[in-house]
Motif scaffolding. Structure first.
Motif, PDB file in Angstrom:
ATOM      1  N   ARG A  51      -7.571  -8.544 -14.258  1.00  0.00           N
ATOM      2  CA  ARG A  51      -6.585  -9.596 -14.492  1.00  0.00           C
ATOM      3  C   ARG A  51      -5.697  -9.636 -13.261  1.00  0.00           C
ATOM      4  O   ARG A  51      -5.596  -8.653 -12.515  1.00  0.00           O
ATOM      5  CB  ARG A  51      -5.783  -9.367 -15.764  1.00  0.00           C
ATOM      6  N   ILE A 102      -1.843 -10.329 -11.869  1.00  0.00           N
ATOM      7  CA  ILE A 102      -0.446 -10.308 -12.311  1.00  0.00           C
ATOM      8  C   ILE A 102       0.474 -10.707 -11.164  1.00  0.00           C
ATOM      9  O   ILE A 102       0.302 -10.245 -10.038  1.00  0.00           O
ATOM     10  CB  ILE A 102      -0.052  -8.896 -12.802  1.00  0.00           C
ATOM     11  N   CYS A 107       0.965 -13.075 -16.234  1.00  0.00           N
ATOM     12  CA  CYS A 107      -0.466 -12.896 -16.028  1.00  0.00           C
ATOM     13  C   CYS A 107      -1.025 -14.244 -15.578  1.00  0.00           C
ATOM     14  O   CYS A 107      -0.977 -15.226 -16.319  1.00  0.00           O
ATOM     15  CB  CYS A 107      -1.142 -12.441 -17.319  1.00  0.00           C
ATOM     16  N   GLU A 110      -6.851 -13.787 -16.729  1.00  0.00           N
ATOM     17  CA  GLU A 110      -7.466 -12.653 -17.420  1.00  0.00           C
ATOM     18  C   GLU A 110      -8.724 -13.164 -18.112  1.00  0.00           C
ATOM     19  O   GLU A 110      -8.708 -14.227 -18.734  1.00  0.00           O
ATOM     20  CB  GLU A 110      -6.503 -12.066 -18.452  1.00  0.00           C
TER      21      GLU A 110
END
Length: 115
Positions: free
Chosen positions: A34, A36, A43, A46
């Motif tokens: 994912r 970030i 986020c 993902e």
């Protein structure tokens, strides 16, 4: 609670690639990544399907990263797919294909992987 590990950080520290590894088979680990934004905590991307795995992340600039991805067990993606992600622009490009919004990346990879 899922335990995420930092796999890579952008040169300026703004973005992180994290993964929550899981053991798919005897000593075979899958690293679903994912992305970030470390400043906002948001986020950016993902995978929904946790069989997508990160092999490598290489930062091209403070905001652009090249990811090498495979989908477990690997028959569909072979040696892997190269994806360039522009974290600031929230877009990605798989190989030489057209750019897609990060929200559409997984769907685009599924189409590419299944050719």
């Amino acid at each position: 609670m899922t335990q995420f590990e930092t796999q890579s950080t952008s040169p300026d520290g703004r973005y992180r690639i994290e993964a929550a590894p899981w053991e798919a088979g005897n000593s075979h680990w899958v690293y679903p990544p994912r992305i970030i934004d470390a400043v906002s905590g948001a986020c950016l991307f993902e995978f929904q399907d946790q069989r997508w795995s990160l092999d490598r992340a290489a930062w091209l600039s403070d905001t652009q990263v090249e990811l090498m991805l495979r989908k477990y067990p690997g028959q569909l993606t072979g040696q892997g797919l190269r994806v360039r992600v522009d974290c600031a622009g929230r877009v990605a490009r798989c190989g030489e294909g057209a750019g897609v919004e990060l929200a559409d990346l997984e769907r685009s990879l599924e189409r590419h992987a299944c050719r």
